[in-house]
Design a protein around this motif. Structure first.
Motif, PDB file in Angstrom:
ATOM      1  N   SER A  44       0.825  -1.204   0.000  1.00 60.53           N
ATOM      2  CA  SER A  44       0.000   0.000   0.000  1.00 60.53           C
ATOM      3  C   SER A  44       0.862   1.257   0.000  1.00 60.53           C
ATOM      4  O   SER A  44       2.032   1.233   0.392  1.00 60.53           O
ATOM      5  N   ALA A  45       0.277   2.332  -0.442  1.00 63.66           N
ATOM      6  CA  ALA A  45       0.833   3.659  -0.202  1.00 63.66           C
ATOM      7  C   ALA A  45       0.109   4.237   1.002  1.00 63.66           C
ATOM      8  O   ALA A  45      -1.049   3.909   1.265  1.00 63.66           O
ATOM      9  N   ILE A  46       0.802   5.055   1.761  1.00 61.64           N
ATOM     10  CA  ILE A  46       0.220   5.634   2.968  1.00 61.64           C
ATOM     11  C   ILE A  46       0.158   7.140   2.796  1.00 61.64           C
ATOM     12  O   ILE A  46       1.172   7.789   2.546  1.00 61.64           O
ATOM     13  N   ILE A  47      -1.044   7.685   2.912  1.00 62.00           N
ATOM     14  CA  ILE A  47      -1.238   9.116   2.699  1.00 62.00           C
ATOM     15  C   ILE A  47      -1.968   9.726   3.890  1.00 62.00           C
ATOM     16  O   ILE A  47      -2.616   9.009   4.657  1.00 62.00           O
ATOM     17  N   PRO A  48      -1.861  11.021   4.078  1.00 64.86           N
ATOM     18  CA  PRO A  48      -2.594  11.662   5.168  1.00 64.86           C
ATOM     19  C   PRO A  48      -4.098  11.535   4.973  1.00 64.86           C
ATOM     20  O   PRO A  48      -4.601  11.563   3.844  1.00 64.86           O
ATOM     21  N   GLY A  49      -4.816  11.403   6.065  1.00 66.94           N
ATOM     22  CA  GLY A  49      -6.267  11.331   5.967  1.00 66.94           C
ATOM     23  C   GLY A  49      -6.871  10.629   7.162  1.00 66.94           C
ATOM     24  O   GLY A  49      -6.164  10.207   8.083  1.00 66.94           O
ATOM     25  N   GLU A  50      -8.161  10.499   7.154  1.00 70.46           N
ATOM     26  CA  GLU A  50      -8.883   9.843   8.240  1.00 70.46           C
ATOM     27  C   GLU A  50      -9.792   8.763   7.690  1.00 70.46           C
ATOM     28  O   GLU A  50     -10.286   8.862   6.569  1.00 70.46           O
ATOM     29  N   THR A  51      -9.977   7.741   8.485  1.00 70.52           N
ATOM     30  CA  THR A  51     -10.967   6.700   8.203  1.00 70.52           C
ATOM     31  C   THR A  51     -11.770   6.512   9.484  1.00 70.52           C
ATOM     32  O   THR A  51     -11.408   7.026  10.544  1.00 70.52           O
ATOM     33  N   GLU A  52     -12.829   5.750   9.421  1.00 68.45           N
ATOM     34  CA  GLU A  52     -13.646   5.537  10.613  1.00 68.45           C
ATOM     35  C   GLU A  52     -12.855   4.877  11.745  1.00 68.45           C
ATOM     36  O   GLU A  52     -12.990   5.273  12.903  1.00 68.45           O
ATOM     37  N   PRO A  53     -11.992   3.864  11.471  1.00 70.01           N
ATOM     38  CA  PRO A  53     -11.188   3.311  12.571  1.00 70.01           C
ATOM     39  C   PRO A  53     -10.282   4.347  13.231  1.00 70.01           C
ATOM     40  O   PRO A  53     -10.064   4.290  14.444  1.00 70.01           O
ATOM     41  N   ILE A  54      -9.755   5.292  12.463  1.00 68.03           N
ATOM     42  CA  ILE A  54      -8.911   6.338  13.052  1.00 68.03           C
ATOM     43  C   ILE A  54      -9.745   7.260  13.930  1.00 68.03           C
ATOM     44  O   ILE A  54      -9.337   7.621  15.044  1.00 68.03           O
ATOM     45  N   ARG A  55     -10.915   7.641  13.431  1.00 65.25           N
ATOM     46  CA  ARG A  55     -11.792   8.485  14.252  1.00 65.25           C
ATOM     47  C   ARG A  55     -12.213   7.750  15.520  1.00 65.25           C
ATOM     48  O   ARG A  55     -12.312   8.340  16.600  1.00 65.25           O
ATOM     49  N   SER A  56     -12.434   6.454  15.400  1.00 66.32           N
ATOM     50  CA  SER A  56     -12.842   5.643  16.543  1.00 66.32           C
ATOM     51  C   SER A  56     -11.740   5.572  17.596  1.00 66.32           C
ATOM     52  O   SER A  56     -11.994   5.785  18.791  1.00 66.32           O
ATOM     53  N   ILE A  57     -10.506   5.299  17.175  1.00 65.91           N
ATOM     54  CA  ILE A  57      -9.430   5.161  18.150  1.00 65.91           C
ATOM     55  C   ILE A  57      -9.092   6.509  18.778  1.00 65.91           C
ATOM     56  O   ILE A  57      -8.698   6.584  19.948  1.00 65.91           O
ATOM     57  N   GLU A  58      -9.278   7.593  18.045  1.00 68.78           N
ATOM     58  CA  GLU A  58      -9.033   8.914  18.629  1.00 68.78           C
ATOM     59  C   GLU A  58     -10.027   9.179  19.770  1.00 68.78           C
ATOM     60  O   GLU A  58      -9.647   9.681  20.831  1.00 68.78           O
ATOM     61  N   ARG A  59     -11.290   8.821  19.543  1.00 68.85           N
ATOM     62  CA  ARG A  59     -12.297   8.977  20.600  1.00 68.85           C
ATOM     63  C   ARG A  59     -11.973   8.078  21.790  1.00 68.85           C
ATOM     64  O   ARG A  59     -12.041   8.504  22.956  1.00 68.85           O
ATOM     65  N   GLU A  60     -11.622   6.828  21.498  1.00 73.42           N
ATOM     66  CA  GLU A  60     -11.377   5.875  22.581  1.00 73.42           C
ATOM     67  C   GLU A  60     -10.123   6.228  23.380  1.00 73.42           C
ATOM     68  O   GLU A  60     -10.096   6.044  24.598  1.00 73.42           O
ATOM     69  N   LEU A  61      -9.088   6.720  22.718  1.00 71.02           N
ATOM     70  CA  LEU A  61      -7.886   7.124  23.440  1.00 71.02           C
ATOM     71  C   LEU A  61      -8.190   8.270  24.400  1.00 71.02           C
ATOM     72  O   LEU A  61      -7.703   8.295  25.532  1.00 71.02           O
ATOM     73  N   SER A  62      -8.992   9.214  23.940  1.00 69.85           N
ATOM     74  CA  SER A  62      -9.381  10.326  24.804  1.00 69.85           C
ATOM     75  C   SER A  62     -10.116   9.807  26.037  1.00 69.85           C
ATOM     76  O   SER A  62      -9.842  10.238  27.171  1.00 69.85           O
ATOM     77  N   GLN A  63     -11.028   8.855  25.841  1.00 70.04           N
ATOM     78  CA  GLN A  63     -11.776   8.270  26.962  1.00 70.04           C
ATOM     79  C   GLN A  63     -10.846   7.473  27.877  1.00 70.04           C
ATOM     80  O   GLN A  63     -10.980   7.505  29.107  1.00 70.04           O
ATOM     81  N   TYR A  64      -9.906   6.761  27.272  1.00 69.68           N
ATOM     82  CA  TYR A  64      -8.955   5.965  28.058  1.00 69.68           C
ATOM     83  C   TYR A  64      -8.114   6.858  28.962  1.00 69.68           C
ATOM     84  O   TYR A  64      -7.964   6.599  30.166  1.00 69.68           O
ATOM     85  N   PHE A  65      -7.554   7.921  28.410  1.00 68.03           N
ATOM     86  CA  PHE A  65      -6.709   8.805  29.197  1.00 68.03           C
ATOM     87  C   PHE A  65      -7.505   9.570  30.253  1.00 68.03           C
ATOM     88  O   PHE A  65      -6.953   9.981  31.266  1.00 68.03           O
ATOM     89  N   ASP A  66      -8.792   9.729  30.028  1.00 68.75           N
ATOM     90  CA  ASP A  66      -9.657  10.367  31.027  1.00 68.75           C
ATOM     91  C   ASP A  66     -10.146   9.372  32.076  1.00 68.75           C
ATOM     92  O   ASP A  66     -10.897   9.734  32.984  1.00 68.75           O
ATOM     93  N   GLY A  67      -9.739   8.103  31.961  1.00 72.66           N
ATOM     94  CA  GLY A  67     -10.140   7.089  32.919  1.00 72.66           C
ATOM     95  C   GLY A  67     -11.547   6.565  32.722  1.00 72.66           C
ATOM     96  O   GLY A  67     -12.123   5.940  33.618  1.00 72.66           O
TER      97      GLY A  67
END
Length: 351
Positions: free
Chosen positions: A228-251
């Motif tokens: 694959s080539a890797i380019i900047p951008g977002e997908t649903e899994p990226i948006r999902s992990i960003e939300r979950e990481l925020s929740q994780y760090f907030d306990g």
């Protein structure tokens, strides 16, 4: 983590050129792309144009380059002539990968460079050069695809440097991707520092701290394994992990639901599955993992598979410690490992 109040305090110190804050923080100026010491003599930026960092490495990974006026990494009153010379060499060619031969050409002992940088900045010279290079190549990830073509056409530090750096890390410049398989990469700001997330439309393939040693090789292996080539951008899994990481760090989150893809040998995958079964707030030893796999003598192989994990925090390799209770290793650094373990134990106590 730099709070809103701390940012205001740092900004006041910047306006006052307060020498007591030297080494406490660095400020990145969004309008110029440079980072400075608190006492920089240059005209002070507006508060909204400032980004504050607790280490030079964080500023470099955020794509800022050292200010030429205040010389945050090579001020003559604070560092040796050797450090000044090496910082200057990196700025002349920030995309360069340093080898033993490069040190020899400058008549510099590599071990001396490592020791002096480590003492002054808390990172070795190679780590500094890598952070500068990664920041250069990750700038487009943070700012998004719409900016890339302009950056490539106008150049960054040099006419071809940014394109070369992008190509080495991501596999191809965006304008040359053609019909290749595509993975999207995004910059994620977290409490423990910036991370990079790479995913397709279905699952997350990689989640790592940007200053992890060997990250460029990890991205290259991912690119080759997935063709694959890797380019900047977002997908649903990226948006999902960003939300979950925020929740994780907030306990507020103990188990990640973002779909992931494992790219490894059958043995590595079996180790990673066992890791995911270690409960939040608990730790296991490498020997414990080996016994759980029915291979009690394979603890060294387990440790290697643990280190090959490309999904930091989601696959909780930070929960694996030595049998004697010591932390052991961690690709993201032992300070982060200890923080993650303490964070999870605290979360268990609260509940």
């Amino acid at each position: 983590m730099i709070t809103a109040e701390l940012k205001k305090e740092y900004y006041r110190a910047l306006l006052d050129k307060d020498t007591e804050y030297e080494g406490v923080f660095y400020v990145g100026v969004k309008t110029t792309g440079v980072f400075c010491r608190p006492t920089c003599p240059a005209r002070k930026p507006k508060f909204d144009h400032c980004e504050f960092f607790e280490s030079a490495q964080e500023a470099l990974l955020a794509s800022y380059r050292p200010c030429k006026r205040c010389c945050p990494l090579s001020h003559p009153n604070q560092v040796s002539e050797l450090v000044q010379r090496l910082v200057k060499a990196v700025e002349e060619n920030p995309e360069k990968r340093w080898t033993e031969k490069d040190f020899q050409e400058l008549s510099v002992d590599a071990s001396t460079a490592r020791r002096q940088f480590k003492k002054r900045f808390g990172m070795t010279f190679v780590e500094y050069a890598r952070a500068r290079r990664m920041g250069l190549a990750m700038k487009q990830i943070r700012e998004g695809g719409a900016v890339i073509d302009a950056q490539l056409s106008t150049g960054y530090e040099s006419s071809s440097g940014f394109r070369d750096a992008f190509s080495r890390i991501m596999g191809a410049a965006p304008t040359l991707l053609g019909q290749s398989n595509i993975l999207k990469a995004s910059w994620l700001d977290t409490r423990l520092g910036p991370m990079i997330a790479i995913a397709d439309e279905e699952a997350l393939h990689l989640l790592e701290f940007l200053d992890r040693r060997g990250l460029e090789r990890e991205v290259e292996r991912l690119r080759q394994k997935t063709t694959s080539a890797i380019i900047p951008g977002e997908t649903e899994p990226i948006r999902s992990i960003e939300r979950e990481l925020s929740q994780y760090f907030d306990g507020e989150l103990k188990e990640f639901k973002t779909p992931v893809t494992f790219l490894g040998s059958p043995f590595q995958k079996s180790v990673w599955e066992v890791l995911r079964n270690i409960s939040y707030g608990e730790t296991r030893s490498y020997s414990d993992i080996a016994r759980a796999l029915g291979k009690p003598s394979a603890f060294r192989a387990v440790a290697q598979a643990n280190g090959a994990n490309q999904l930091a925090i989601i696959v909780p390799c930070h929960r694996v410690i030595n049998s004697n209770g010591e932390l052991g290793g961690y690709g993201g650094g032992l300070t982060r490992k200890k923080w993650l373990i303490d964070h999870e134990k605290q979360g268990v106590c609260i509940t």
